[in-house]
Design an enzyme around this catalytic site. Structure first.
Site, short mmCIF file in Angstrom:
data_model
loop_
_atom_site.label_atom_id
_atom_site.label_comp_id
_atom_site.label_asym_id
_atom_site.label_seq_id
_atom_site.Cartn_x
_atom_site.Cartn_y
_atom_site.Cartn_z
CE1 TYR A 68 65.66 58.20 16.30
CE2 TYR A 68 67.28 56.68 17.21
CZ TYR A 68 65.99 56.95 16.79
OH TYR A 68 65.02 55.97 16.88
CE LYS A 70 62.96 57.74 18.82
NZ LYS A 70 61.55 57.90 18.40
CB SER A 107 65.45 53.68 20.13
OG SER A 107 66.62 53.07 19.65
P1 NAD Z 1 59.92 55.73 9.36
O1 NAD Z 1 60.75 56.88 8.95
O2 NAD Z 1 59.64 54.67 8.35
O3 NAD Z 1 58.52 56.25 9.94
C1 NAD Z 1 58.38 57.48 10.61
C2 NAD Z 1 57.24 58.22 9.95
O4 NAD Z 1 57.05 59.47 10.60
C3 NAD Z 1 57.49 58.53 8.47
O5 NAD Z 1 56.40 58.07 7.72
C4 NAD Z 1 57.62 60.05 8.41
O6 NAD Z 1 57.14 60.57 7.19
C5 NAD Z 1 56.79 60.46 9.62
N1 NAD Z 1 57.16 61.76 10.23
C6 NAD Z 1 58.39 62.17 10.61
N2 NAD Z 1 58.32 63.40 11.15
C7 NAD Z 1 57.02 63.76 11.11
C8 NAD Z 1 56.31 64.94 11.52
N3 NAD Z 1 56.94 65.99 12.05
N4 NAD Z 1 54.98 64.98 11.32
C9 NAD Z 1 54.32 63.93 10.75
N5 NAD Z 1 54.94 62.81 10.34
C10 NAD Z 1 56.27 62.73 10.53
O7 NAD Z 1 60.61 55.11 10.68
P2 NAD Z 1 60.28 53.76 11.43
O8 NAD Z 1 61.45 52.86 11.27
O9 NAD Z 1 58.93 53.28 11.10
O10 NAD Z 1 60.32 54.28 12.93
C11 NAD Z 1 59.14 54.64 13.63
C12 NAD Z 1 59.53 55.12 15.01
O11 NAD Z 1 60.24 54.09 15.69
C13 NAD Z 1 60.45 56.35 15.00
O12 NAD Z 1 60.07 57.19 16.07
C14 NAD Z 1 61.82 55.75 15.24
O13 NAD Z 1 62.67 56.67 15.86
C15 NAD Z 1 61.48 54.60 16.17
N6 NAD Z 1 62.48 53.53 16.13
C16 NAD Z 1 62.84 52.99 14.93
C17 NAD Z 1 63.81 51.98 14.90
C18 NAD Z 1 64.26 51.41 13.59
O14 NAD Z 1 65.35 50.83 13.54
N7 NAD Z 1 63.47 51.48 12.52
C19 NAD Z 1 64.40 51.54 16.09
C20 NAD Z 1 63.99 52.10 17.29
C21 NAD Z 1 63.03 53.11 17.30
C1 WQD Z 2 73.54 46.58 12.93
C2 WQD Z 2 74.93 45.96 12.87
C3 WQD Z 2 76.64 47.56 12.28
C4 WQD Z 2 75.18 48.34 8.23
C5 WQD Z 2 70.47 51.53 14.53
C6 WQD Z 2 70.35 52.76 15.37
C7 WQD Z 2 69.43 52.50 16.54
C8 WQD Z 2 68.09 51.94 16.05
C9 WQD Z 2 68.27 50.78 15.13
C10 WQD Z 2 66.52 53.68 15.78
C11 WQD Z 2 76.00 46.85 13.49
C12 WQD Z 2 76.50 46.51 11.22
C13 WQD Z 2 75.33 47.85 9.51
C14 WQD Z 2 76.14 47.98 7.24
C15 WQD Z 2 77.32 46.68 8.90
N1 WQD Z 2 67.36 52.90 15.31
N2 WQD Z 2 76.38 47.04 9.85
N3 WQD Z 2 77.17 47.15 7.62
O1 WQD Z 2 73.40 50.46 14.54
O2 WQD Z 2 72.39 48.54 15.86
O3 WQD Z 2 71.02 50.49 15.32
O4 WQD Z 2 69.18 51.13 14.07
O5 WQD Z 2 66.24 53.83 16.94
O6 WQD Z 2 69.29 53.69 17.22
O7 WQD Z 2 71.64 53.13 15.85
O8 WQD Z 2 71.61 48.97 13.51
O9 WQD Z 2 71.27 47.91 11.31
O10 WQD Z 2 72.66 50.02 11.46
O11 WQD Z 2 73.59 47.90 12.39
O12 WQD Z 2 78.27 45.94 9.18
O13 WQD Z 2 76.08 48.40 6.08
O14 WQD Z 2 75.29 45.81 11.49
O15 WQD Z 2 77.97 47.92 12.48
O16 WQD Z 2 76.93 45.99 14.10
P1 WQD Z 2 72.25 49.63 14.84
P2 WQD Z 2 72.23 48.74 12.07
#
Ligand code: NAD
Ligand code: WQD
Length: 336
Positions: free
Chosen positions: A148, A152, A124
């Site tokens: 979190y 990572k 991330s």
């Molecule tokens: P998500 O929660 O929709 O998907 C993650 C999946 O992993 C879920 O289906 C959950 O049930 C499963 N899971 C969690 N722990 C588990 C375990 N111990 N064993 C088996 N299954 C397990 O999240 P997502 O948004 O699809 O994110 C996927 C990956 O990408 C995550 O690692 C997340 O940290 C990373 N990521 C997400 C974002 C974002 O904003 N969505 C941003 C950057 C990185």
């Molecule tokens: C985006 C912008 C908020 C909600 C997060 C995690 C990051 C990654 C992606 C997993 C910001 C603003 C948000 C709301 C708002 N996840 N906001 N009102 O914070 O950039 O990233 O998700 O890896 O680790 O931190 O994403 O969508 O929460 O926010 O004003 O109700 O929207 O302040 O500027 P963020 P976000």
């Protein structure tokens, strides 16, 4: 030979399953459904017309993971499984470290045992902490401000140490910026369990009438309109980046790190206005206090992925809004 997708029932995993299947790969999913529904996989099958084998198992259960590797011809792993809510990670650090780090260690042990050494890992942009400048390149200093993000960073380090310790590992670390949108079919998308933390699902839930008003966190950031700027990336583009990363590992073994973003940042107000323009729905909002831990501006320099993977994002903010809305409108209660 098959690709094991951990967390494949989740938001990004399910979209990546579609891209993998469309590209001709066989897909096996392991997920404990802690943050997802099996229905997403039914819909992946429906979209692609292809089978997906599903194991409901926890990565913390080494025996169960071992059984999957014993039974299936796995050639590579795409590792999405993890907990991802930043605020929850602050209140439950042990749960986050245990699930994300121990889950990954268990997976890597079992992969090692079965001599499967190819992995694409979901990292991330949070690993850049508060960047000193933008756009962000992969060689920027890394830091974490919450458990979190720390999980990572630790996993990135574990993967790098593993690569250095033992020949044959093939590792792609993908640092996602802000994934959003949904498959254009409107059949799969993001399905938060509770009130959404992220901007896009919050906006779509206001649009569909489930939430009343959007809180815009902070109006005094050092940005042109005072609201936070992020690099939103369409989840289908993100999924396509995983296929490119896998191809890269097949052709050029090694350890690689890529930013997956568009390279373009949008403020919260720009997102709100674009959503209204694309959907015709007004989003009521009010300014609220800054959210703890938020930074002013984050966007990627995605040129490394472009030069080395031949990957660039195809979709813009209009498509992200249109697709996120189609998903929410067609599935007001998600997969329930
Ligand atoms: P998500 O929660 O929709 O998907 C993650 C999946 O992993 C879920 O289906 C959950 O049930 C499963 N899971 C969690 N722990 C588990 C375990 N111990 N064993 C088996 N299954 C397990 O999240 P997502 O948004 O699809 O994110 C996927 C990956 O990408 C995550 O690692 C997340 O940290 C990373 N990521 C997400 C974002 C974002 O904003 N969505 C941003 C950057 C990185
Ligand atoms: C985006 C912008 C908020 C909600 C997060 C995690 C990051 C990654 C992606 C997993 C910001 C603003 C948000 C709301 C708002 N996840 N906001 N009102 O914070 O950039 O990233 O998700 O890896 O680790 O931190 O994403 O969508 O929460 O926010 O004003 O109700 O929207 O302040 O500027 P963020 P976000």
């Amino acid at each position: 030979m098959a690709i094991l997708v951990t967390g494949g029932a989740g938001y990004i995993g399910s979209h990546t399953c579609v891209e993998l299947l469309d590209a001709g790969y066989e897909v096996i999913v392991v997920d404990n459904l802690s943050n997802s529904k099996e229905e997403s996989l039914k819909r992946v099958r429906e979209i692609t017309g292809k089978p997906v084998k599903f194991y409901k198992a926890d990565l913390l259960d080494r025996q169960a993971v071992n059984e999957i590797f014993k039974n299936e011809p796995i050639e590579a792993v795409m590792h999405f499984a993890g907990l991802k809510a930043v605020a929850e990670s602050v209140s439950m650090p042990l749960r986050y470290y245990h699930n994300n780090i121990t889950g990954t260690l268990t997976l890597l042990y079992v992969m090692q045992l079965h001599n499967v050494k190819k992995i694409v890992f979901s990292s991330s942009a949070t690993v850049y902490g508060n960047p000193h400048t933008v756009p962000i390149t992969e060689d920027f200093p890394l830091s974490a401000v919450n458990p979190y993000g720390q999980s990572k960073l630790i996993i990135e380090r574990i993967l790098s140490d593993l690569y250095n310790s033992e020949p044959g590992w093939n590792i792609a670390i993908l640092r996602y910026f802000n994934p959003t949108g949904a498959h254009p079919s409107g059949r799969i998308g993001e399905d938060p369990n509770r009130i959404p933390n992220n901007l896009f699902p919050y906006i779509t839930q206001v649009a569909v009438g489930k939430l009343k008003v959007l809180n815009v966190y902070g109006s005094d950031y050092d940005t042109p309109d005072g609201t936070g700027i992020r690099d939103y990336i369409h989840v289908v583009d993100l999924a396509a980046g995983h296929i490119k990363a896998l191809q890269k590992l097949n052709e050029n073994p090694g350890i690689v790190v890529y930013n997956l973003g568009t390279g373009r940042g949008y403020s919260v107000l720009e997102v709100v206005n674009t959503f209204s323009k694309v959907t015709g729905i007004n989003i009521p909002f009010r300014f609220a206090e800054r959210r703890p831990g938020d930074i002013a501006t984050s966007f990627a320099d995605p040129s490394k992925a472009k030069n080395e993977l031949g990957w660039t994002a195809k979709y813009g903010l209009d498509e992200m809004c249109a697709d996120a809305w189609r998903w929410q409108q067609n599935n007001p209660d998600g997969y329930k």
